[in-house]
Structure formats: C-alpha cells, structure tokens
Scaffold this motif. Structure first.
Motif, PDB file in Angstrom:
ATOM      1  N   ARG A   1       1.216   7.545  -6.183  1.00 22.24           N
ATOM      2  CA  ARG A   1       0.213   8.605  -6.311  1.00 22.24           C
ATOM      3  C   ARG A   1       0.775   9.959  -5.889  1.00 22.24           C
ATOM      4  N   LEU A   2       1.506   9.988  -4.756  1.00 23.77           N
ATOM      5  CA  LEU A   2       1.870  11.269  -4.162  1.00 23.77           C
ATOM      6  C   LEU A   2       3.345  11.616  -4.315  1.00 23.77           C
TER       7      LEU A   2
ATOM      8  N   ILE B   1       0.840  -1.202   0.000  1.00 18.83           N
ATOM      9  CA  ILE B   1       0.000   0.000   0.000  1.00 18.83           C
ATOM     10  C   ILE B   1       0.878   1.255   0.000  1.00 18.83           C
TER      11      ILE B   1
ATOM     12  N   ILE C   1       0.911   4.390  -2.522  1.00 20.49           N
ATOM     13  CA  ILE C   1       0.865   5.786  -2.071  1.00 20.49           C
ATOM     14  C   ILE C   1       1.997   6.579  -2.709  1.00 20.49           C
TER      15      ILE C   1
ATOM     16  N   MET D   1      -0.958  12.948   3.807  1.00 18.55           N
ATOM     17  CA  MET D   1      -2.155  12.146   3.594  1.00 18.55           C
ATOM     18  C   MET D   1      -3.332  12.767   4.330  1.00 18.55           C
ATOM     19  N   ASN D   2      -3.698  13.970   3.935  1.00 20.81           N
ATOM     20  CA  ASN D   2      -4.722  14.695   4.684  1.00 20.81           C
ATOM     21  C   ASN D   2      -5.864  15.117   3.783  1.00 20.81           C
ATOM     22  N   GLU D   3      -6.099  14.335   2.746  1.00 16.81           N
ATOM     23  CA  GLU D   3      -7.199  14.718   1.859  1.00 16.81           C
ATOM     24  C   GLU D   3      -8.536  14.586   2.575  1.00 16.81           C
ATOM     25  N   MET D   4      -8.632  13.564   3.455  1.00 13.04           N
ATOM     26  CA  MET D   4      -9.883  13.360   4.176  1.00 13.04           C
ATOM     27  C   MET D   4      -9.665  13.728   5.636  1.00 13.04           C
ATOM     28  N   LYS D   5     -10.291  14.776   6.069  1.00 11.81           N
ATOM     29  CA  LYS D   5     -10.204  15.188   7.461  1.00 11.81           C
ATOM     30  C   LYS D   5     -11.545  15.779   7.843  1.00 11.81           C
ATOM     31  N   TYR D   6     -11.715  16.068   9.107  1.00 15.35           N
ATOM     32  CA  TYR D   6     -13.007  16.612   9.546  1.00 15.35           C
ATOM     33  C   TYR D   6     -13.269  17.964   8.902  1.00 15.35           C
TER      34      TYR D   6
END
Lengths: 469, 105
Positions: free
Chosen positions: B91-92, B84, B88, B100-105
């Motif tokens: 991709r990055l 994995i 990653i 790796m902070n594309e999805m956060k609150y």
C-alpha cells in the motif's frame, strides 16, 4: 468429551466450513453465510444443555457451570456479530473471502473459550494467543484499504508487546512459586516483592487486552481502521472474555494480595473512566467515538471486580451481557450505514430520523443503554456495579463514577441530537436493510429490554458466581 | 554445562535483554526491526523460564515446555505480522512506522 463440549463443537463447525470452502463451487460461495449462521446457532443452543463439570489433561483444562455460562455469553456475542457481518460480506470485494472470515472469527472464539477454561498458565497463554493472532488478520481484512492495513499492524504489534510483558510477569511467578497450575500458584502466592513485580507485569499485559487507560492507545486507531464488524467483535466479545478471565484469576490465583490489586484497580478505574469519557467528547468519527466509550465502559466493568464479593462478580458478568447487546446494537447501526453509504462521522447522521426512523430509534435505545438511562438494561447493569463497589465501602470511587456517567450522557446525547433534532441538506438516503441486519438488530433490541426486565437472569448468574468473602 | 552459575546471573541477562527489546521497540522506526525487538523480549522470557526450571525446580519440566510453546507461538505471531507488513509495503511502498499516521487524534 462432554467436559470440553463447547470447544469441540466450535472446532467441528470450523472444520465443516473449511470443507465447504474447498468443495463448494465458486458462484455459490455466498451460501456459506447462511450455513455459518445456522451452525453457530446450533452450537449456541447445544451450549445451553447442561453438561458435566470437571478437569482434563491433568488439571490443565477445567470447566464448571460458571465457565460454561460465560462461554454461552461469548457465543451469543459472536453469533450476533456473525449475523451483522452478512451484509458487509455480500459486497463484491469480500465475496471470495466469506468462509475465511468466519473461520478466523471462530478460531478466535475457540481461543477465548480455552482461555476461560484454563487451569494452568500455559493453557491460558495459548488460549490468549489463539484469540489474538487471528484477530490481527481480521483487522487487516480489507486488503485494499490503507486504514485497515494500518489497523492490523498497530494491533499485532501492540498485542505482541503486551503478551511479551505478560509472559515476563509469568516467568517471575513461575520462578517464585515453582508451578504454573492455578490451584498450586494460589496458595504459594504470598506477595513477596518478586511475585508482586510479576503480578504487575501480568496485569499490564491483561490491561492491554481490556484497554484500560495507561495501555489504551491502540484501541481507537484499531477500531477506526478495522472493518466495523471486527471493531464490534473486539469491543464486545474479546473484551468480555478478557474481563471474565481477569475476574476469575484475581478472585482465585491472586486472592492473597487482594489489598494490593484493589489499590491498583482503584487508580486505574478513575483514570480509565475519566480519560475514556473526556476523549470521547471530542471525537467526530463514530467508530472512534464508540472506541473511547468502550474504554470508559471497561472502567465501569472493573468497579464490580473491586467489590471483591460474589455480588461483584455477578455484576461484572451481568454488565458484560448487557453491554454485548447495547454495544452490538450501536455498532450494528453504524455498520449498516457505513456499508450502504460510507458515512461514518456524527455530522453525517444529521436528520437520520427523518429518512431512516427505525435505525435512528435503534441507535437511540442502544446509546441510552450504554449511558444507563432507566427503562433499558444498561441502567440496571451500571446500578448493580455501583452497588457492588459501594458495598465494599468505596463511596468516593462510586461518586467519581457517577459524575462520569453524567459526562458520558452528554456525548451520547450529542449523537441522539444529531439524529433527531439537526436538519441536514444532504441527509443519509432512505434504504432498506437486508434480512440479516434486521435480525441482528432485533436480537439486540430484545436483549436490551429482556435482560433488564427478567430478574431470573441476574439470579441465575448470582447462583453460580463466587467471591473473595 | 552451566554448573555452578548462580540463578541471578541468568536473571540479569534476561532482564537486560527484556529492556533492550522494549527500548528497541519504542525507538526503532522500521517495522522489521520492531519485530526483532519483540523476538528479543520473548527470548528473554525463554531464558528466564529455562534458568528457573533448571536451577530451582529441576524435578518437573514445566518451564521447558513453556519455552517450547513460546517459540512456536512467536513463530506464528511473526508470520502474521510479516504478512501484514508485506501488505503495508504494497500500500505505502514503505515500512516506516512514522508513515503510518493516517489515524491519529
């Protein structure tokens, strides 16, 4: 042979799928979908045939009528997930990986079933890892999407840390009792300080898997990034298996420190339900929204465990069965809409009823069932859970849970309002679902109503469950 | 080889290793170093199991077997994690967790 029938059947169909993958020519690969679903249906039906109970491998593997029934419930969930993923797997970028997907999915299911029938902490650990590692590969399944890779990395790291913590607790339990067999650990587990520390570490590891509140932070990110069908599998089958084995372990191996773990659960239930609900209110992405709602539902599941009675265990199993149908219904609608249009936020769902009335109705019934509104099964599931906790005298806890149910009604109704009342300039276009999606949704719909109405299901579960007293 | 070494020395060693691993996991930014911290945690568990088995319960070999299985499963886990991580990296072009902070609150 017959004692291990569930696992052997699953291993057999996994091997068949592997062989088919090797020998089938490249342009006929999409037939694997039908084959996998038919084989899984056969396994599900054969699983209901009553078979012998007993132990194997010197007590490391055990099965009883109760455990067979739990495995059948997991099989139902896995079959519906397999049916629902058909539409997504037919997309051109996934065509090459169809059998890969089913093999990984089935191997996690085998892991969960071994975990359920373990009679030994070693077997339990192996089952847990077999259930977890392929799921990480599935979460990172869409290799060309950044979000999917991010979900995979978050899942494998947090689950590896949680199993490390769980193992550290197990080593302390081994050091104080001198054995790993459930039957021998139970009597020796008297609650000395080192044993309690070991239990806390062990419980923290399990709480990661069920996503209870201090350990829930991975849930929303992984559910959002992973493919929708994997999110639904994680939230239903994986969580259900962990909840079942936690119930069994707390009622057998850790029964002597019941007073202690019920105090731990008391605090965790309040935190889990409240935090899950409050965070769900502010979500816009539907996958994240369902992730937080599933955290809150995990808190409700624990209400049955804290009841400590036979009735409590029955309600846990019954609620998970209801939860499988209602959550898979909601995820099925999200999945088909995300596949066809790429829309995943609540605002995109504005005016869905005008363009796709049947999907909107299905979503509404699933959300009603999750919220616990009377005509559907979710109401009975929640009601019995509350009754189990109230029978134990935990009235304040039940009151907090009821208040939280009302809060949860607010955010479930937000989605329903968007679908039925809001108007939109660019509504989701009208489309026709394929056969498998319709079949999956119809199965969920039938489950949502049938499980609530047929009291024989509850009686059957109750006849097999056991409690602390 | 370890005759006369009391069991709590091993416990202190294992606990220290365990918490160094937890610290490393929380503080390090590189995914590979985080994976190494995870291995440290699993190895501390192995020390615990072997020490308990050898000193307290030498009549059965349950702890030793558990250690063997932990080593095997840790290898499987590490291989999936590294696969994995390679994905990653493609991709990055980066394996920093902060990215790796594309999805956060």
């Amino acid at each position: 042979m017959l004692i291990m029938r569930h696992e052997l059947l699953l291993i057999a169909i996994t091997v068949i799928l592997l062989l088919v993958e090797i020998f089938l020519p490249g342009d006929k690969k999409s037939r694997v979908i039908t084959l996998a679903i038919l084989l899984m249906t056969a396994v599900l039906i054969l699983g209901f045939v009553p078979g012998p109970s007993g132990t194997l491998f010197g007590g490391m593997y055990q099965t009883t009528a109760l455990i067979s029934m739990l495995k059948n419930i997991l099989n139902i969930g896995a079959l519906i997930v397999m049916i629902q993923s058909a539409d997504w797997l037919r997309k051109p970028e996934n065509k090459e990986k169809i059998s890969e997907y089913y093999i990984l999915l089935l191997s996690t299911l085998i892991g969960m079933q071994y975990m359920l029938s373990s009679g030994d902490f070693l077997m339990f650990y192996l089952g847990l890892e077999l259930a977890t590692i392929p799921l990480a590969a599935l979460a990172a399944f869409e290799r060309f999407k950044e979000k999917s890779a991010e979900a995979g990395v978050k899942f494998i790291f947090s689950s590896a840390l949680s199993s490390g913590i769980l193992l550290y607790g197990l080593s302390m339990i081994y050091g104080t009792t001198g054995t790993l067999y459930f039957a021998e650990v139970g009597p020796a587990f008297t609650g000395t300080p080192l044993q309690v520390l070991g239990f806390i570490f062990f419980f923290a590891g399990m709480a990661f898997k069920i996503s209870l509140v201090p350990f829930h932070l991975w849930t929303a990110d992984v559910y959002e990034g992973a493919p929708v069908n994997i999110s639904s599998y994680l939230s239903v089958v994986s969580k259900g298996a962990a909840a079942f084995i936690l119930t069994i372990l707390l009622f057998t191996v850790f029964s002597k420190i019941a007073l202690m773990w019920s105090n731990v659960l008391y605090i965790i239930i309040i935190l889990t339900i409240t935090m899950g609900n409050l965070f769900a209110i502010r979500q816009q992405n539907l996958k994240r929204f369902l992730a937080f709602s599933s955290i809150a539902q995990a808190g409700f599941i624990l209400l049955g465990i804290i009841g400590q009675s036979q009735y409590g265990m029955t309600t846990v199993i019954y609620f998970v069965l209801v939860y499988i149908f209602s959550n898979l219904g909601a995820f099925g609608v999200v999945s088909i809409i995300s596949n066809r249009t790429g829309c995943e936020t609540i605002n995109d769902y504005d005016g869905l009823y005008r363009t796709n009335p049947r999907l909107a109705m299905m979503m509404m019934l699933s959300l009603f069932s999750l919220a616990g509104i009377p005509p559907v099964a979710g109401f009975f599931g929640k009601f019995f859970l509350f009754a189990a906790a109230a029978n134990h005298g935990l009235y304040i806890l039940v009151l907090i849970a009821i208040i939280n149910t009302i809060i949860s009604l607010y955010y479930y109704l937000l989605v329903i309002k968007a679908m039925f009342l809001n108007r939109s300039d660019r509504p989701i276009p009208k489309f026709k679902s394929d056969f498998y999606t319709s079949l999956g949704l119809i199965l969920c719909l039938a489950g949502i109503f049938a499980v609530g109405i047929a009291s024989t299901i509850f009686e059957a579960i109750n006849g097999l469950s056991f409690g602390l007293y | 080889m370890f005759e006369g070494v009391p069991v709590h020395w091993f416990l202190v060693l294992a606990t220290t290793m365990f918490f160094i691993g937890i610290y490393g996991f929380l503080v390090r930014k590189n995914l590979i170093t985080m994976l190494m911290s995870l291995e440290l945690i699993l190895n501390s568990v192995c020390i615990n199991f072997v020490a308990f088995n050898k000193i307290l319960f030498p009549e059965h070999l349950e702890g030793m077997f558990f250690t063997l299985f932990i080593i095997a499963v840790a290898a499987a886990e590490a291989s999936v994690a590294i696969a994995i991580i390679i994905n990653i990296y493609r991709r990055l072009v980066n394996i920093d967790v902060e990215k790796m902070n594309e999805m956060k609150y």
